[in-house]
Design a protein around this motif. Sequence first.
Motif, PDB file in Angstrom:
ATOM      1  N   TRP A  11       0.840  -1.200   0.000  1.00 22.78           N
ATOM      2  CA  TRP A  11       0.000   0.000   0.000  1.00 22.78           C
ATOM      3  C   TRP A  11       0.878   1.255   0.000  1.00 22.78           C
ATOM      4  O   TRP A  11       0.559   2.244  -0.651  1.00 22.78           O
ATOM      5  N   SER A  15       0.779   4.133  -2.717  1.00 16.64           N
ATOM      6  CA  SER A  15       0.550   5.513  -2.335  1.00 16.64           C
ATOM      7  C   SER A  15       1.631   6.435  -2.893  1.00 16.64           C
ATOM      8  O   SER A  15       1.337   7.489  -3.486  1.00 16.64           O
ATOM      9  N   HIS A  72       2.269   1.423  -8.281  1.00 20.15           N
ATOM     10  CA  HIS A  72       0.931   1.991  -8.086  1.00 20.15           C
ATOM     11  C   HIS A  72      -0.067   1.243  -8.965  1.00 20.15           C
ATOM     12  O   HIS A  72      -1.121   0.802  -8.510  1.00 20.15           O
ATOM     13  N   ARG A  76      -3.319  -1.167  -7.756  1.00 14.83           N
ATOM     14  CA  ARG A  76      -4.676  -0.734  -8.078  1.00 14.83           C
ATOM     15  C   ARG A  76      -5.320  -1.651  -9.112  1.00 14.83           C
ATOM     16  O   ARG A  76      -6.493  -2.006  -8.995  1.00 14.83           O
TER      17      ARG A  76
ATOM     18  N   TRP B  93      -6.878  12.003  -6.954  1.00 16.16           N
ATOM     19  CA  TRP B  93      -5.818  11.769  -5.956  1.00 16.16           C
ATOM     20  C   TRP B  93      -5.635  12.987  -5.058  1.00 16.16           C
ATOM     21  O   TRP B  93      -5.547  12.873  -3.844  1.00 16.16           O
ATOM     22  N   ALA B 100      -8.004  12.040   3.685  1.00 17.51           N
ATOM     23  CA  ALA B 100      -7.128  11.089   4.361  1.00 17.51           C
ATOM     24  C   ALA B 100      -6.431  11.769   5.542  1.00 17.51           C
ATOM     25  O   ALA B 100      -6.176  11.132   6.561  1.00 17.51           O
TER      26      ALA B 100
END
Lengths: 116, 138
Positions: A11, A15, A72, A76, B93, B100
């Motif tokens: 993750w 990110s 990434h 995903r 994003w 977040a």
Amino acid sequence: MSKPSNEGFFWLLFSAGGVVAAVFIPVLLFLFGVAFPLGWLPQPSYEHLLTLARSPLARIFLFVVCSLPLFHWAHRFRFTLYDGLQVKHLNEAIFVLCYGGALVGTLLSGYLLLKI
Amino acid sequence: MSVQPSTEFHPRWYRAPVSTYWWMGSWRYSLFILRELTSVAVAWSVVVTLLLLRSLLKGPDAYAHFTHRMQAPWMLALNIIAFCFLLLHTITWFNLAPRAMPVRVGGKRVPEFLVAAPNYVLWVVASAAIAWFVLRKS
């Protein structure tokens, strides 16, 4: 959680790759995939791009721009396939395919940038 | 998710079967899938970058071949579609960041657009810098 998993690590890559992809990739595809082919902007010469790509900073930048966004994508796209197609029996194959692809792309970019 | 007991005496929980096309039911779900698919455009852009680097490594002829290939109509169409998906990725994003990491100043939550704004500034500055390096006459 019953057993420790590597999801946190993957993750984190997802990110970090998401940030790099969001900030740096649109301009690259816009220039080389849209603006130059359509003649909106003058195509840079071979010599200029080679000199640019050979500078240490550009090598590091290009390596980051190629590697992290691939991880990434791997994360995903893996979940897109899991959720979108609901093919549970193929989950392991999908995992190997996605991260394997990201790894191959990363190694390839490293090779190209060292040799260039 | 907790482990669901399933023995002879304890039947499995009923789970309604979900269609493969569940995401076509509403615009929200479709947008979710579109957003998830942006990763394909990201991977494609990396492939284009790798092709460019390979052509630079191989020599001027390979670079000319690369620029010629980028002008093919199907390639151009693919790149324009991919670019739209990249914009969707960037926007979704950046707009996710304030959710977040909610920022509070003096006990009050800073509005989401103010938290997202620096991302957009960074994006514009980085894009301009890259374009300048690529386009400048040496």
